[in-house]
Scaffold this motif. Structure first.
Motif, short mmCIF file in Angstrom:
data_model
loop_
_atom_site.label_atom_id
_atom_site.label_comp_id
_atom_site.label_asym_id
_atom_site.label_seq_id
_atom_site.Cartn_x
_atom_site.Cartn_y
_atom_site.Cartn_z
N ILE A 56 -46.95 77.30 97.37
CA ILE A 56 -47.82 77.63 98.49
C ILE A 56 -46.98 77.59 99.75
CG2 ILE A 56 -49.82 76.95 99.85
CD1 ILE A 56 -50.59 78.03 97.14
N VAL A 57 -47.02 78.67 100.51
CA VAL A 57 -46.30 78.74 101.78
C VAL A 57 -47.31 78.47 102.89
CG1 VAL A 57 -44.88 80.17 103.29
CG2 VAL A 57 -44.72 80.44 100.80
N SER A 58 -47.11 77.40 103.61
CA SER A 58 -48.05 76.99 104.66
C SER A 58 -48.03 77.97 105.82
CB SER A 58 -47.71 75.59 105.16
OG SER A 58 -47.80 74.65 104.11
N PRO A 59 -49.11 78.05 106.58
CA PRO A 59 -49.14 78.94 107.75
C PRO A 59 -48.00 78.61 108.72
CG PRO A 59 -51.33 78.11 107.27
CD PRO A 59 -50.40 77.36 106.37
N ARG A 60 -47.35 79.66 109.23
CA ARG A 60 -46.24 79.53 110.18
C ARG A 60 -45.06 78.76 109.60
NH1 ARG A 60 -50.81 78.94 113.42
NH2 ARG A 60 -51.04 80.60 114.97
N GLU A 61 -44.91 78.78 108.30
CA GLU A 61 -43.79 78.12 107.64
C GLU A 61 -43.19 79.06 106.61
OE1 GLU A 61 -42.45 75.42 108.53
OE2 GLU A 61 -44.00 74.45 109.76
N GLY A 62 -42.11 78.64 105.97
CA GLY A 62 -41.48 79.41 104.93
C GLY A 62 -41.36 78.62 103.65
N GLY A 63 -41.17 79.31 102.55
CA GLY A 63 -40.98 78.66 101.26
C GLY A 63 -40.03 79.46 100.41
N ALA A 64 -39.31 78.79 99.52
CA ALA A 64 -38.35 79.45 98.64
C ALA A 64 -38.81 79.35 97.20
CB ALA A 64 -36.97 78.83 98.79
N PHE A 65 -38.38 80.31 96.39
CA PHE A 65 -38.76 80.35 94.98
C PHE A 65 -37.65 81.01 94.19
CE2 PHE A 65 -40.21 84.24 96.95
CZ PHE A 65 -39.89 85.23 96.04
N GLU A 66 -37.68 80.82 92.87
CA GLU A 66 -36.74 81.48 91.97
C GLU A 66 -37.51 82.37 91.01
OE1 GLU A 66 -34.13 78.79 90.01
OE2 GLU A 66 -33.24 78.03 91.87
N ALA A 67 -36.99 83.56 90.78
CA ALA A 67 -37.59 84.50 89.84
C ALA A 67 -36.47 84.96 88.89
CB ALA A 67 -38.21 85.69 90.55
N PRO A 68 -36.42 84.42 87.68
CA PRO A 68 -35.36 84.81 86.75
C PRO A 68 -35.45 86.28 86.36
CG PRO A 68 -36.44 82.78 86.04
CD PRO A 68 -37.28 83.36 87.12
N LYS A 69 -34.34 86.85 86.00
CA LYS A 69 -34.27 88.24 85.53
C LYS A 69 -35.26 88.44 84.39
CE LYS A 69 -30.61 89.45 83.13
NZ LYS A 69 -29.21 89.84 82.81
N GLY A 70 -36.03 89.53 84.48
CA GLY A 70 -36.99 89.84 83.45
C GLY A 70 -38.36 89.21 83.65
N HIS A 71 -38.51 88.42 84.72
CA HIS A 71 -39.79 87.81 85.04
C HIS A 71 -40.49 88.61 86.15
CE1 HIS A 71 -38.05 84.70 82.61
NE2 HIS A 71 -39.03 83.84 82.83
N PHE A 72 -41.73 88.30 86.36
CA PHE A 72 -42.53 88.94 87.40
C PHE A 72 -42.90 87.89 88.45
CE2 PHE A 72 -42.91 91.57 83.73
CZ PHE A 72 -43.26 92.86 84.14
#
Length: 288
Positions: A56-72
């Protein structure tokens, strides 16, 4: 007379002015030879998706995530109309990152299903393919605006100070930098040069017909809407919940109503993609 033409001395209009203006437009990058994704296979894989993570990315903030190859992965509206700024990098090599300008040149100013997000030179390969967009119905409105643009750069504190004289620390540039720094264990100053021009997710934008200026208007996004991507390489992403909310009036301020965004990561039945042609880096090599 426009404001810009008023600042120079009058010039004589050439006798063949109309003829010059009437020249036929030519598409710079004809894309009929682009490698096209097999959307039928991707739709089949979508039917098997299992959610494995979310942030969850809070309002007026940022967030990072990982998406492996072959995933959606999906960017989802969860509480109210909210736009987001998206950055993508090769998870193993931050020098390979999303190239919004080339994506714009190869596809269009606004992207949707079947379009791909291309990486920076010298790599130039699709990083992700858009596989679903609940807002695809919007198309182009009477103002010439569309959704999910690759023309805006991201709101940033430097331009904000230039135009307003004030300092604001929750611009999308700053949010993305903090998100990347936290994910990769970098200092803010180390992460900042890696932050780049964005995909403006859910943002409704265009160019004015008279002055050709970039404009924004209220996004039609509502809770439950999402845009979905297929990761063509191992990705690390960062998303900022823009301080402009739905961008109906302003950005880079605490005045707009802002809401969180969600990123969901899904794993398909990988057997359905066992021979998927995951892209290699560009084969071009400079001879010099």
């Amino acid at each position: 007379m426009t404001a810009k033409s008023a600042i120079q001395a009058p010039i004589q209009v050439p006798v063949d002015a109309a003829e010059r203006r009437a020249r036929r437009p030519v598409v710079v990058y004809p894309n009929g030879t682009l490698p096209a994704p097999d959307m039928t296979r991707l739709q089949e894989a979508r039917a098997t998706l299992e959610k494995i993570d979310e942030i969850i990315v809070s309002p007026r903030e940022g967030g990072a995530f990982e998406a492996p190859k072959g995933h959606f992965f999906r960017v989802v509206s969860v509480e109210g109309p909210q736009v987001g700024d998206l950055n993508l990098w090769n998870a193993a090599d931050l020098s390979e990152r999303f190239f919004s300008g080339k994506t714009r040149a190869l596809h269009a100013t606004h992207v949707s299903v079947g379009d791909r997000l291309w990486s920076s030179l010298p790599h130039l390969r699709p990083m992700a393919t858009i596989t679903h967009d609940t807002l695809a119905w919007y198309g182009w409105d009477d103002d010439g605006a569309g959704l999910h643009d690759v023309i805006g750069t991201r709101c940033d504190p430097y331009t904000n100070r230039l135009l307003s004289g004030g300092d604001y620390h929750h611009c999308c540039h700053s949010n993305l930098t903090r998100a990347l720094a936290g994910a990769k264990g970098l200092a803010f100053r180390e992460a900042e040069p890696h932050v780049h021009d964005v995909l403006n997710v859910f943002m409704c934008t265009g160019f004015t017909r008279d002055t050709h200026q970039y404009f924004m208007k209220a996004s039609p996004v509502r809770p439950g809407d999402y845009i979905e991507f297929f990761a063509e390489i191992d990705l690390i992403g960062a998303l900022s919940a823009c301080p402009g909310g739905d961008c109906s009036a302003t950005h880079s301020s605490d005045a707009a109503a802002c809401y969180p965004l969600k990123v969901e990561i899904f794993r398909p039945d990988m057997a359905l993609l066992k021979d998927w042609p995951f892209p290699e880096r560009s084969g071009y090599r400079n001879p010099e």
